[in-house]
Design a protein around this motif. Sequence first.
Motif, short mmCIF file in Angstrom:
data_model
loop_
_atom_site.label_atom_id
_atom_site.label_comp_id
_atom_site.label_asym_id
_atom_site.label_seq_id
_atom_site.Cartn_x
_atom_site.Cartn_y
_atom_site.Cartn_z
N GLN A 445 0.79 -1.23 0.00
CA GLN A 445 0.00 0.00 0.00
C GLN A 445 0.82 1.28 0.00
OE1 GLN A 445 -2.96 -0.20 3.15
NE2 GLN A 445 -3.22 -2.41 2.84
N HIS A 446 2.13 1.19 0.36
CA HIS A 446 2.86 2.44 0.57
C HIS A 446 4.22 2.51 -0.10
CE1 HIS A 446 -0.08 4.00 3.40
NE2 HIS A 446 -0.12 2.80 3.96
N LEU A 447 4.54 1.58 -0.96
CA LEU A 447 5.81 1.70 -1.67
C LEU A 447 5.66 1.14 -3.08
CD1 LEU A 447 8.79 2.63 -1.16
CD2 LEU A 447 9.36 0.22 -1.01
N ALA A 448 5.92 2.00 -4.05
CA ALA A 448 5.84 1.59 -5.45
C ALA A 448 7.16 0.95 -5.87
CB ALA A 448 5.53 2.79 -6.34
N ASP A 449 7.10 0.02 -6.83
CA ASP A 449 8.31 -0.61 -7.34
C ASP A 449 9.27 0.42 -7.92
OD1 ASP A 449 7.46 -3.10 -6.58
OD2 ASP A 449 6.60 -3.60 -8.52
N GLU A 450 8.71 1.49 -8.52
CA GLU A 450 9.55 2.53 -9.10
C GLU A 450 10.39 3.21 -8.02
OE1 GLU A 450 6.34 2.27 -9.39
OE2 GLU A 450 5.67 2.46 -11.48
N SER A 451 9.82 3.33 -6.82
CA SER A 451 10.54 3.96 -5.73
C SER A 451 11.76 3.12 -5.34
CB SER A 451 9.61 4.12 -4.52
OG SER A 451 10.20 4.90 -3.52
N LYS A 452 11.57 1.81 -5.25
CA LYS A 452 12.68 0.92 -4.91
C LYS A 452 13.74 0.95 -6.00
CE LYS A 452 13.60 -3.89 -3.63
NZ LYS A 452 13.01 -5.23 -3.40
N GLN A 453 13.33 0.99 -7.26
CA GLN A 453 14.28 0.98 -8.37
C GLN A 453 15.09 2.27 -8.40
OE1 GLN A 453 15.17 -1.54 -10.47
NE2 GLN A 453 16.78 -0.05 -10.94
N LYS A 454 14.44 3.40 -8.18
CA LYS A 454 15.17 4.67 -8.22
C LYS A 454 16.17 4.76 -7.07
CE LYS A 454 14.53 9.68 -8.51
NZ LYS A 454 13.57 10.81 -8.57
N ALA A 455 15.79 4.23 -5.90
CA ALA A 455 16.73 4.19 -4.78
C ALA A 455 17.93 3.32 -5.12
CB ALA A 455 16.04 3.68 -3.53
N THR A 456 17.68 2.22 -5.82
CA THR A 456 18.78 1.35 -6.26
C THR A 456 19.71 2.09 -7.21
OG1 THR A 456 17.35 -0.60 -6.04
CG2 THR A 456 19.33 -0.83 -7.39
N ASP A 457 19.15 2.88 -8.11
CA ASP A 457 19.98 3.66 -9.04
C ASP A 457 20.88 4.63 -8.28
OD1 ASP A 457 18.74 2.34 -11.09
OD2 ASP A 457 17.32 3.96 -11.54
N ILE A 458 20.35 5.25 -7.23
CA ILE A 458 21.15 6.18 -6.44
C ILE A 458 22.30 5.46 -5.76
CG2 ILE A 458 21.09 7.58 -4.32
CD1 ILE A 458 18.42 8.65 -5.15
N THR A 459 22.06 4.27 -5.21
CA THR A 459 23.14 3.55 -4.53
C THR A 459 24.25 3.19 -5.50
OG1 THR A 459 22.06 1.38 -4.86
CG2 THR A 459 21.54 2.58 -2.84
N MET A 460 23.90 2.87 -6.73
CA MET A 460 24.94 2.54 -7.71
C MET A 460 25.81 3.76 -8.00
SD MET A 460 24.59 -0.64 -8.18
CE MET A 460 24.05 -0.69 -6.46
N ASN A 461 25.19 4.93 -8.09
CA ASN A 461 25.95 6.16 -8.31
C ASN A 461 26.84 6.49 -7.11
OD1 ASN A 461 25.27 7.91 -10.87
ND2 ASN A 461 23.36 6.89 -10.28
N LEU A 462 26.33 6.26 -5.91
CA LEU A 462 27.13 6.53 -4.71
C LEU A 462 28.32 5.58 -4.61
CD1 LEU A 462 24.27 7.10 -2.09
CD2 LEU A 462 25.67 8.84 -3.21
N LYS A 463 28.09 4.32 -4.92
CA LYS A 463 29.19 3.35 -4.86
C LYS A 463 30.26 3.71 -5.89
CE LYS A 463 28.13 -1.03 -4.40
NZ LYS A 463 27.78 -2.46 -4.70
N LYS A 464 29.83 4.07 -7.07
CA LYS A 464 30.77 4.47 -8.13
C LYS A 464 31.55 5.72 -7.71
CE LYS A 464 30.76 5.98 -13.01
NZ LYS A 464 31.04 7.41 -12.80
N ALA A 465 30.84 6.68 -7.09
CA ALA A 465 31.49 7.92 -6.67
C ALA A 465 32.53 7.65 -5.58
CB ALA A 465 30.45 8.91 -6.17
N LEU A 466 32.21 6.75 -4.64
CA LEU A 466 33.16 6.45 -3.57
C LEU A 466 34.39 5.75 -4.11
CD1 LEU A 466 34.01 6.42 -0.67
CD2 LEU A 466 32.53 4.44 -0.26
N LYS A 467 34.22 4.84 -5.04
CA LYS A 467 35.37 4.17 -5.62
C LYS A 467 36.27 5.16 -6.36
CE LYS A 467 34.75 0.11 -7.52
NZ LYS A 467 34.18 -0.98 -8.35
#
Length: 772
Positions: A445-467
Motif C-alpha cells: 500500500q505504501h511503496l511503489a516498485d519505481e521507488s525501490k528501483q530509483k533508490a537502487t539507481d542512487i546507490t549505484m551512483n554513490l558506490k561508483k562515486a566512492l570508488k
Amino acid sequence: MADEFKTFDKAPIVGVVNIKHWSFAVREIILAVISMSLLVLCLIFVGLYANSKSDSVENVSSPAAIVQKQFCVNRDCMNSAARSIELMNTSVDPCDNFYEYACGNYKLYNPITRQAARSVVADMKSMNLDHITDIISRPPVRAVDWSYERKMSHFYQSCVDSYEREKLGGRPLLEKVIPQLGGWDLLGTWNEAMWSLNDALKKVQTDFWVDAFYAPNIEPDANDRTQRVITLRPAGVGKWMYVSWYTSPYSQKQRNDYKKFIRRVGSLLMRDAKLVNVSDSEKEDRLNTFVNDTFFMESKIAHVTQNSRYRVDPYDEENKVTLTQLNRETGIVIDWVDQISHLFNDAGVTGFTNVVVLGREYFRNLTNMITSLPTTERKRLLHNYLIWRVAEIYVQDLSWEYVHANREIFVDTQGYKNFAGMTQYCMYLTRYYMKYAVGALYVQQHLADESKQKATDITMNLKKALKEQLEKTPWMDDQTRTFAKNKLDKVTFKLGYPDWMTNVDYIDNLYDPFNVNISDFFDNLLSSNTYQRKQWNKKLRFGEDKEEWIFQPYDTTISVYYYWNEIIAPAGILQEPIWNHNAQHFTTFGSIGGFLARYLHYIIDEWGAHYNMQGDIMGQDTWWTNKSITAYRPVRQCVLDQYRNITQNVTWGPGPPLKVPINYRRYIPSAIAITSGVRLALKGYKDWTAGQATEKMLPGLAMSPQQMIFLSYAQSHCFNRNEIHNTLVAFRGQVGEDIQVNMALGQLQEFSDTFQCPVDSKMNHKTKCTYY
C-alpha cells in the motif's frame, strides 16, 4: 533481530504514540504564494510576448511554456518546494549558521506537545505507525482461512474484544495455564508429591514462552556467521524490578510496591477461581505464603546475579560448553540437556550440542542456591515462583482489573503515569507476532516498485562515486585501496523490502502453523508460542538466512550490518519527506543519498576495517596496511582538533544553560563518515547528471541543484527537543543534529563555493581536513 529474543515480557500498556503530520494549513498558504509567483511570471512573459515584433512572434515561446521550461511545477515539485520554504529561516545567513537557515522554522510548525522530542525521522515514524494502525484495523480483503491477512486481522480483533475479556476475567490463566503447571498451592490444587521442577520449568519456558531462572536465545554464531547458536543468560526476576532493587537499602519502597502487586494479582485470581469451603483466614494464609515465597525466590536470584561474574563476550571460549558438561557442572538440579532439547525439539539438540553460556558462574551459583533451600519448603518455593513468573507476564492479557494492577505497579516503580490504552497495546502485539503480515501489507500500500528501483539507481551512483574518490585518497596505499574497492563491489544494498514479501503464497505458508481464533485471544497467544518455537527450531537447523532482514519494511532507519557486508534502508524511510521517487534528483541525493553514502563509508572506514570481505570480524586486526594506518593518523588528528572544542547547550537546574563538550573522540568516525557522505551525495548527483539536461528548479526557491542538495541534506535533520531531552542527548554523548550539519558542511569546500561563503565566515572552516 526482534524475533530472535525469546524474552518477551509483554509490553506494558503504557507509552503514548503521538501521530503528528506536517502543518498543511501553512503548506497550503506557501503553495498559494508559489502559484501566485508563477502567475506573475506568466504575466510578465505575456507582456514581453505582446510587445514582440509581429514578424518574430511565431518564434517566441508561450508564457506558460517559458515558466515550465525553467521550473518543475508538477504536484510533487510544488509540495517539495512548499515544505522547504516552510522550514527555512531566510533571515539567517547560510554562511553563518546553515542549520538555522535550513531548519529555523521547524520548531515553529512542529511544536512539542506531550512527546519530549521531534525530528523529521521521528515524524516519519509516527506517520508510518498511523499507516500500520489503518492496515491492522481494517477488515481483511483476502478472507480465506489460510490468508495471513485474515489471521492478522483476527488476532487484533480478538485482542481488542473487551467484552470477552471482561466476561472471562482471570479464567484463561486459571484454566489454560495453572493446570498445565500441576495446579496451584494458592488454590489448593497442587500435588507436591507429583510435582517436578524440570517438568514445570519446561512448560514455563516452552509452552508459555516465559523466562524463569534463565533466558535462552538464538543468535548468530560468533565464530561462523553462517550458523546460529543457542545462548543462555541469567534471568528470572520481576519485569518491573531492577536487580539492585531487591538488595539496595534505598529501594524499600519499590520492594513494598512489588509485593503489593503480587498480592493484588493473587487475590484477583483467588476470587475468580471461586474457592468453596475455604475460610477467609485460610485464604489469607495461602496468599501470604504465595507473596513471600515469590519475593523470597526472586530476591535469591537477584543476589546470585549480583554475586556472579558475568562474561558477555561470545568469542570467549570460557563461555562455550556442551549441555552435558553444563549438567556436570551444575549437578543436574536443572537438567540442561532435557530443557534445551525439549525447547529445540526439531533441531537435533543433544547433550553434545555446544551452547554459549553468558554468565557461566551464575548457573553454578544458581544450582547452589536451589539446593540450599530448606528441604521441606523447596518444592513449594520453586512452584510458587514459577507460577508467578507466568502470571506476571500474562496479567495484562486478562480483564481490566488485572490490566489496572499492571498499570499501578508501572506507575509505582517508574514514577510517572502514562497509558496508551488497549488499542495501542493490541497494535503492538500484532506488529510483534505478525510482523511479516503487517510488513507485506505496508509494502503493498505504501511503496511503489519505481521507488525501490530509483533508490537502487542512487546507490549505484554513490558506490561508483566512492570508488572514484578512493583513487584520490592520499593516505591509502595501493593494497588498502584495492581491498576497499573490492569490498565495496561486494556490498549488498537491501532497499525497501525483501522480494519474497510480495509473494502472497509464501507469507501464507509462513503463518500456516499459527492458528488464530477471532473469539479466543488467550489461545491465540499460546498459539503464537508454538509458532515462535517452530521458527527458532528452523533458524537453528538452517543457520543464518541472508534473505532475512533485521528490520521491518515500515521501520524508519538506515543501518550497516557488517556481518553480511550490507546496508539496509527499509521502505519506512523511503517515504516523504526523506524520499519521493517522483521528486527532483537533487532533493533525493541530498536527503536519502546523504544517509546512504554515510553508511557506505562505514563499510571501509576505521570501523569497517575490522571486518573482512565476508563480514567476519577480525578482532584487533584490520585489512588496512600499517602504512595506511600510519598515514591516516594525521587525518584523524585533524578531525579531532576540529571537534575538540565543540560544546552543546544543556539545562541543568536553575540558571543559564551549561556548555557541555561533545564526546568528540567517540564521534570522530561518524563525523568523517557524515562529511564524506555529503560530498559523495554531491559527486553522485554530478555523475548522474553527466550528459543530461539540467534539472528544472523548484518554484519559489532561487537555488541551484547543488545548493538544493545541501538544503535537502540539512532539512532531513531538522529537530525539536525540550530542555530535558536535549540534556539527555548531551550527557549520553550524542551530538545534536545542528552540530552534525554545520560541522560537516563547514568542512566542505564545495559548500563554501556553492554559497560563496567568505573566508572568515563560520560555515567556511579555515582548516579543512582531507578525509577521503
